[in-house]
Design an enzyme around this catalytic site. Structure first.
Site, PDB file in Angstrom:
ATOM      1  N   GLY A  93     -45.404  12.651  15.637  1.00  0.00           N
ATOM      2  CA  GLY A  93     -44.005  12.773  16.009  1.00  0.00           C
ATOM      3  C   GLY A  93     -43.177  11.570  15.631  1.00  0.00           C
ATOM      4  O   GLY A  93     -41.970  11.681  15.415  1.00  0.00           O
ATOM      5  N   PHE A  94     -43.814  10.399  15.557  1.00  0.00           N
ATOM      6  CA  PHE A  94     -43.066   9.192  15.200  1.00  0.00           C
ATOM      7  C   PHE A  94     -43.011   9.027  13.684  1.00  0.00           C
ATOM      8  O   PHE A  94     -41.935   8.952  13.100  1.00  0.00           O
ATOM      9  CB  PHE A  94     -43.701   7.955  15.838  1.00  0.00           C
ATOM     10  CG  PHE A  94     -42.892   6.705  15.625  1.00  0.00           C
ATOM     11  CD1 PHE A  94     -41.870   6.377  16.493  1.00  0.00           C
ATOM     12  CD2 PHE A  94     -43.133   5.876  14.539  1.00  0.00           C
ATOM     13  CE1 PHE A  94     -41.090   5.234  16.278  1.00  0.00           C
ATOM     14  CE2 PHE A  94     -42.376   4.743  14.317  1.00  0.00           C
ATOM     15  CZ  PHE A  94     -41.349   4.416  15.193  1.00  0.00           C
ATOM     16  N   LYS A 104     -43.363  10.986  10.969  1.00  0.00           N
ATOM     17  CA  LYS A 104     -43.469  12.382  10.562  1.00  0.00           C
ATOM     18  C   LYS A 104     -43.880  12.543   9.101  1.00  0.00           C
ATOM     19  O   LYS A 104     -44.594  13.484   8.755  1.00  0.00           O
ATOM     20  CB  LYS A 104     -42.142  13.106  10.810  1.00  0.00           C
ATOM     21  CG  LYS A 104     -41.818  13.323  12.282  1.00  0.00           C
ATOM     22  CD  LYS A 104     -40.484  14.031  12.433  1.00  0.00           C
ATOM     23  CE  LYS A 104     -40.176  14.321  13.899  1.00  0.00           C
ATOM     24  NZ  LYS A 104     -41.092  15.311  14.471  1.00  0.00           N
ATOM     25  N   ASN A 141     -37.188  16.107  23.287  1.00  0.00           N
ATOM     26  CA  ASN A 141     -36.872  16.280  21.874  1.00  0.00           C
ATOM     27  C   ASN A 141     -36.899  17.759  21.509  1.00  0.00           C
ATOM     28  O   ASN A 141     -37.686  18.529  22.044  1.00  0.00           O
ATOM     29  CB  ASN A 141     -37.845  15.478  20.994  1.00  0.00           C
ATOM     30  CG  ASN A 141     -39.037  16.298  20.538  1.00  0.00           C
ATOM     31  OD1 ASN A 141     -38.953  17.050  19.562  1.00  0.00           O
ATOM     32  ND2 ASN A 141     -40.155  16.167  21.255  1.00  0.00           N
ATOM     33  N   PHE A 146     -39.647  19.979  13.889  1.00  0.00           N
ATOM     34  CA  PHE A 146     -40.498  19.672  12.728  1.00  0.00           C
ATOM     35  C   PHE A 146     -39.664  19.279  11.510  1.00  0.00           C
ATOM     36  O   PHE A 146     -39.878  19.770  10.394  1.00  0.00           O
ATOM     37  CB  PHE A 146     -41.390  20.870  12.354  1.00  0.00           C
ATOM     38  CG  PHE A 146     -42.498  21.177  13.324  1.00  0.00           C
ATOM     39  CD1 PHE A 146     -42.859  20.301  14.331  1.00  0.00           C
ATOM     40  CD2 PHE A 146     -43.202  22.375  13.223  1.00  0.00           C
ATOM     41  CE1 PHE A 146     -43.892  20.600  15.218  1.00  0.00           C
ATOM     42  CE2 PHE A 146     -44.238  22.680  14.088  1.00  0.00           C
ATOM     43  CZ  PHE A 146     -44.583  21.788  15.095  1.00  0.00           C
ATOM     44  N   SER A 199     -45.938  23.014  19.805  1.00  0.00           N
ATOM     45  CA  SER A 199     -44.576  22.510  19.949  1.00  0.00           C
ATOM     46  C   SER A 199     -43.677  23.623  20.478  1.00  0.00           C
ATOM     47  O   SER A 199     -43.762  24.763  20.015  1.00  0.00           O
ATOM     48  CB  SER A 199     -44.042  22.020  18.610  1.00  0.00           C
ATOM     49  OG  SER A 199     -42.651  21.752  18.709  1.00  0.00           O
ATOM     50  N   ASN A 254     -40.531  23.771  19.935  1.00  0.00           N
ATOM     51  CA  ASN A 254     -39.285  23.723  19.175  1.00  0.00           C
ATOM     52  C   ASN A 254     -39.264  24.556  17.904  1.00  0.00           C
ATOM     53  O   ASN A 254     -38.284  24.530  17.174  1.00  0.00           O
ATOM     54  CB  ASN A 254     -38.960  22.258  18.841  1.00  0.00           C
ATOM     55  CG  ASN A 254     -38.795  21.421  20.093  1.00  0.00           C
ATOM     56  OD1 ASN A 254     -38.167  21.849  21.051  1.00  0.00           O
ATOM     57  ND2 ASN A 254     -39.388  20.236  20.089  1.00  0.00           N
ATOM     58  N   THR A 255     -40.346  25.278  17.628  1.00  0.00           N
ATOM     59  CA  THR A 255     -40.368  26.243  16.530  1.00  0.00           C
ATOM     60  C   THR A 255     -40.581  27.627  17.130  1.00  0.00           C
ATOM     61  O   THR A 255     -41.604  27.863  17.777  1.00  0.00           O
ATOM     62  CB  THR A 255     -41.498  25.927  15.536  1.00  0.00           C
ATOM     63  OG1 THR A 255     -41.249  24.655  14.925  1.00  0.00           O
ATOM     64  CG2 THR A 255     -41.577  26.984  14.453  1.00  0.00           C
ATOM     65  N   LYS A 294     -54.229  21.135  18.715  1.00  0.00           N
ATOM     66  CA  LYS A 294     -53.405  20.514  19.759  1.00  0.00           C
ATOM     67  C   LYS A 294     -52.775  21.600  20.609  1.00  0.00           C
ATOM     68  O   LYS A 294     -52.116  22.508  20.082  1.00  0.00           O
ATOM     69  CB  LYS A 294     -52.328  19.633  19.129  1.00  0.00           C
ATOM     70  CG  LYS A 294     -51.533  18.816  20.150  1.00  0.00           C
ATOM     71  CD  LYS A 294     -50.689  17.760  19.466  1.00  0.00           C
ATOM     72  CE  LYS A 294     -50.006  16.855  20.484  1.00  0.00           C
ATOM     73  NZ  LYS A 294     -49.267  15.754  19.827  1.00  0.00           N
ATOM     74  N   ASN A 344     -49.509  18.498  24.236  1.00  0.00           N
ATOM     75  CA  ASN A 344     -48.204  18.330  23.611  1.00  0.00           C
ATOM     76  C   ASN A 344     -47.144  18.177  24.695  1.00  0.00           C
ATOM     77  O   ASN A 344     -47.458  17.987  25.862  1.00  0.00           O
ATOM     78  CB  ASN A 344     -47.907  19.541  22.716  1.00  0.00           C
ATOM     79  CG  ASN A 344     -47.056  19.191  21.513  1.00  0.00           C
ATOM     80  OD1 ASN A 344     -46.131  18.392  21.593  1.00  0.00           O
ATOM     81  ND2 ASN A 344     -47.360  19.796  20.367  1.00  0.00           N
ATOM     82  N   THR A 345     -45.871  18.281  24.304  1.00  0.00           N
ATOM     83  CA  THR A 345     -44.776  18.179  25.270  1.00  0.00           C
ATOM     84  C   THR A 345     -44.690  19.437  26.130  1.00  0.00           C
ATOM     85  O   THR A 345     -45.265  20.480  25.807  1.00  0.00           O
ATOM     86  CB  THR A 345     -43.440  17.967  24.547  1.00  0.00           C
ATOM     87  OG1 THR A 345     -43.237  19.058  23.631  1.00  0.00           O
ATOM     88  CG2 THR A 345     -43.450  16.656  23.770  1.00  0.00           C
ATOM     89  N   THR A 374     -44.157   8.053  23.714  1.00  0.00           N
ATOM     90  CA  THR A 374     -43.049   7.656  24.580  1.00  0.00           C
ATOM     91  C   THR A 374     -43.295   6.299  25.221  1.00  0.00           C
ATOM     92  O   THR A 374     -42.355   5.524  25.427  1.00  0.00           O
ATOM     93  CB  THR A 374     -42.809   8.727  25.655  1.00  0.00           C
ATOM     94  OG1 THR A 374     -42.651  10.008  25.015  1.00  0.00           O
ATOM     95  CG2 THR A 374     -41.574   8.425  26.476  1.00  0.00           C
TER      96      THR A 374
END
Length: 360
Positions: free
Chosen positions: A68-69, A71, A116, A120, A180, A182-183, A220, A249-250, A323
């Protein structure tokens, strides 16, 4: 000193701007001949008692940087020099994509957390493979792969396979990210009936792309899975002969947060201190289920050496964070490893490897 700098300066700058500036600085550090080597000698874990043997590799310390950092695999060398025992790059996708509209990254200092919804954003697995192709020894690098948003769900497997083929020859291990939030539709791939053919295809592609070398493969998972689903993924990982599971994951949960409603109401994945309890629960459940047959990498809510120690004793082979570095600063990983070595000397265990907890 960093806490003061964070509150007075960094917290006033948009989070994604700080991220971009940090990556730019890290890339510059890498461009100065000999500088990362000097930093590594000063800051990387050097105590032999911290070494962990896992995935056919020797990690200099148990704490790594989560995906994530970095990428696009641009700064892993500098990040390793600042004290991380390994760096996981990505998530990268089969095709380049810009990610979600900005703003998409939010700090929650009152909760020591981040939300966040990056989506991706990356330059694609082909670009990441080019950067990893000529990497120098010194930093263990994992590659985290995900699904391109524009690819329909029925073509998800081929999208993952394309990334696996490109990255397997150049990464120390691969991670299939199906967790994730976010997808759209990505987390549906965690269902065992859909996860099985995906993981089998990625395993075959990695083997084909790296003849003579078996690249470790992990999956993951999300903290929001029901316990029965965690068990099902663990059983599948064993059945398919995967090397490990990264948990977690988040989260999309928002319970117990103290930050302002305009922050907590943001959509996306929550990371940081609020994940500590659930991430540890999932770790314990997985270790009880798989015994010593899989490598377990624990992520979520790791802020200090005590948190790393707790995960190790609960059965984590390795630990990751992201984080924690945001709120702890550039020397955070070095400090955690230093404090962990002190904790180890005051324990009944001679090495980190000895301290890893119950295996079933």
């Amino acid at each position: 000193m960093y806490s003061l700098l964070f509150s007075l300066v960094i917290a006033r700058i948009p989070a994604e701007t700080v991220h971009r500036l940090t990556l730019r600085l890290l890339r510059w550090l890498q461009s100065v001949p000999g500088l990362t080597g000097l930093l590594r000698r000063m800051l990387a874990p050097r105590d032999p008692a911290l070494r962990v043997r896992a995935l056919g590799l020797e990690f200099p310390g148990p704490l790594g940087l989560a995906a994530g950092f970095d990428k696009d695999a641009e700064a892993y060398e500098a990040l390793g020099a600042f004290g991380f025992g390994h760096v996981e790059v990505g998530t990268v996708t089969g095709r380049p994509q810009p990610g979600n509209p900005t703003p998409r990254l939010f700090r929650l200092p009152a909760d020591r957390a981040v939300i966040n919804r990056m989506g991706f954003n990356n330059h694609g697995s082909q670009a990441a493979a080019r950067r990893l192709r000529d990497r120098r020894p010194g930093v263990i690098v994992g590659a985290n792969i995900g699904k391109t948003k524009a690819v329909p769900e029925e073509e998800a497997i081929s999208d993952y396979v394309a990334s696996a083929r490109r990255l397997a020859p150049h990464a120390d291990y691969l991670v299939v990210n199906v967790s994730s939030p976010n997808t759209p539709g990505l987390r549906d791939l965690q269902a065992v009936r859909r996860l099985r053919p995906l993981l089998a295809a990625v395993r075959a592609a990695a083997d084909e792309a790296s003849p003579g070398r078996r690249v470790p493969l992990l999956v993951k998972i999300a903290p929001d899975l029901a316990d029965a689903d965690v068990d099902a993924v663990a059983d599948l990982a064993l059945d398919l002969g995967l090397d490990g599971i990264i948990a977690t994951n988040t989260t999309i949960a928002r319970e117990g947060l103290r930050s302002a409603p305009e922050l907590t109401a943001q959509t996306g994945g929550l990371s940081g201190a609020p994940l500590r309890e659930r991430s540890t629960q999932v770790l314990r459940r997985l270790r009880s289920r798989v015994g010593d047959r899989l490598v377990l990498i624990s992520v979520g809510g790791v802020e200090n050496a005590d948190d790393v120690w707790e995960r190790l004793r609960a059965g984590a082979t390795l630990v990751q964070a992201y984080t924690g570095m945001i709120y702890g600063g550039p020397l955070w990983a070095h400090k955690v490893h230093r404090d962990l070595a002190r904790r180890l000397r005051g324990s009944a265990y001679a090495t980190v490897q000895d301290a890893i907890g119950p295996r079933g």
